[in-house]
Design an enzyme around this catalytic site. Structure first.
Site, PDB file in Angstrom:
ATOM      1  CG  ASP A 135      -4.260  -1.951   0.775  1.00 25.13           C
ATOM      2  OD1 ASP A 135      -3.122  -2.383   1.001  1.00 25.13           O
ATOM      3  OD2 ASP A 135      -4.708  -0.910   1.296  1.00 25.13           O
ATOM      4  CB  SER A 179      -0.946  -0.039   1.203  1.00 23.01           C
ATOM      5  OG  SER A 179      -1.977   0.912   1.077  1.00 23.01           O
TER       6      SER A 179
END
Length: 503
Positions: free
Chosen positions: A325, A184
């Protein structure tokens, strides 16, 4: 920059000076002065300790110094062949770095430096003393056995600037590992690291860099779709366009010599997460992996990966799969880094806002055990509740909040510490920062500085833990050039994996 040595200050004043220091030299000068006042400086100069076999290390150090002074290369090689590892006679124990602020026992520092010098002497030894084949065999075995360090950068959205402070400090101190992973927000920092060499980054690159994000919009209105012409997806694409990384993992590896790794998670429930890098996915574009690792479920849609095809043009990679993510499944991919790169020492930069309230450094001498037990209990109960809620929502068909539940459950069900833990303190951020909302550039600068201040106390441990491994990697690169010559473009050959070793 000259080292600052405060004189005439009290302990309280020196501690305050360390907390407000704006550069490492200032901080280290205060640490030295405080160690002198507390007696920790005397502790450092004395060999004696109950926490490691100081007599064995003293004997080994004296032997190395004697052989180095004599220029006895053959005997040096024999001694080094007895074994090199980071915790020889207990010298790698974190508790040895908890007594003094400026570092550990001087004997340990001297011993690690002597090992590094001995390795350089053996590598440079003329062939009449040590044959090239014997050197190659020794250094490959030593590197294989010793292992290497990795920096793991967690997710954390707008707290990303804390990573900047950590990375900039490690670069300036020549301590940034060649193996770096990011998920991320950590993936975005990793993408920047793949574009520039250490020489290009040293002049304060991460101090200055700012992501191209809208600064005059309310992030909650953007998330709710109430800002005309602006969406979370358009904001993310704008920031990635500004980064401008169009390299594949293989190209980035050849450019910097760094093993960049980006964690991604599957959008489908029963698929496996992946770690993208120059070994597992050499032709995948880093931007594509960065895009996937930053796709927060329920906020922006999952993405398809892209790779450079045989004709040099982009093409879908695993076109039947979508990715999201990486923090959800594997914020800190320690096991995979160990398997792929022989990593056995982990430096963690932890800024994940969901995890930080519950994470304490297990390497500290006197952690708050009651608090740790309470945190563990809270996380366990929360994880079980989220798992039950996820099952219920799937059964009744409620889907609009399922991504958030899945993400929270995945984040809480992971381990968030390593060997050296640089954890963002809650007092150093505001929750609006998580949404890339800052009250002026000063708040961003404060996050960068918080990352630096959290890293400075760890530098002595990082230096001793990584010095020998970095020396071995450097020597092997030199030996590779002798064996294979220079690349046609002038860049040295670099090794993606260790050659097979016979024992």
């Amino acid at each position: 920059m000259a080292l600052i040595k405060p004189k005439g200050f009290s302990r309280q004043e020196l501690r305050q000076c360390m907390q407000t220091a704006t550069d490492y030299c200032e901080w280290y000068g205060c640490a030295l002065a405080l160690d002198k006042l507390s007696g920790a400086d005397d502790w450092r100069r004395s060999d004696a300790s109950e926490h490691f076999d100081y007599q064995d290390i003293r004997a080994r150090y004296d032997q190395l110094c004697e052989l180095l002074a004599e220029g006895n290369h053959e005997e040096l090689l024999y001694v080094l062949n007895e074994g090199i590892h980071g915790n020889m006679s207990g010298i790698g124990r974190p508790i040895l770095y908890d007594r003094a602020l400026a570092g550990t026992k001087q004997l340990i520092d001297d011993y690690v430096s002597a090992i590094a010098e001995a390795l350089r002497v053996v590598a440079a030894s003329p062939s009449r003393k040590i044959r090239l084949s014997a050197k190659v065999d020794f250094f490959r075995r030593a590197s294989h056995c010793y292992g290497r360090s990795a920096l793991m950068l967690s997710g954390g959205a707008g707290l990303i600037y804390c990573h900047h402070g950590v990375v900039q400090t490690l670069i300036e101190q020549d301590l940034l590992p060649n193996v770096v992973s990011g998920a991320s927000a950590g993936a975005w920092v990793s993408a920047l690291l793949s574009m520039y060499t250490n020489e290009e980054l040293k002049a304060g690159f991460f101090d200055r860099y700012r992501y191209d994000m809208p600064v005059h919009l309310n992030p909650l209105r953007v998330l709710a779709g109430m800002e005309p012409g602006v969406s979370p997806l358009s904001v993310k694409q704008q920031a990635m366009d500004a980064i401008g990384n169009d390299m594949t993992f293989q190209e980035a590896y050849e450019h910097t010599g760094r093993y960049i790794n980006i964690s991604i998670a599957p959008a489908e429930k029963h698929q496996n997460s992946r770690l993208m890098n120059a070994i597992t996915s050499p032709n995948v574009y880093i931007r594509s992996a960065m895009d996937a690792s930053g796709s927060v479920p329920g906020v922006v849609p999952p993405v398809t990966l892209y790779a450079k095809g045989a004709n040099g043009k982009p093409k879908p990679y695993l076109p039947s799969r979508k990715w999201v993510d990486g923090s959800i499944a594997e914020d800190l991919p320690a096991k995979r880094l160990s398997r792929l790169f022989g990593v056995n020492h982990y430096i963690v930069s932890m800024i994940n806002p969901v995890a930080v309230p519950f994470v304490a450094d297990p390497k500290l001498r006197s952690p708050n055990r009651i608090r740790n037990l309470a945190n563990t209990a809270v996380v366990s109960v929360a994880s079980e509740m989220l798992a039950g809620l996820e099952t219920y929502l799937a059964r009744v068909g409620v889907s609009f909040i399922s991504p958030a539940v899945l993400m929270a459950h995945g984040v809480l069900n992971q381990s968030y510490t390593g060997d050296v833990n640089i954890i963002l303190e809650k007092k150093h951020f505001y929750w609006r920062n998580v949404l890339f909302s800052y009250h002026g550039d000063e708040e961003i600068e404060n996050l960068v500085l918080a990352g630096k201040r959290n890293t400075w106390p760890k530098l002595a441990m990082i230096r001793n833990a990584t010095l020998i491994g970095r020396e071995l990697d450097s020597i092997l690169e030199t030996l590779d050039r002798r064996e294979f010559g220079e690349r046609s473009n002038g860049r040295e050959r670099r090794r993606l994996t260790l050659p097979s070793v016979s024992f």
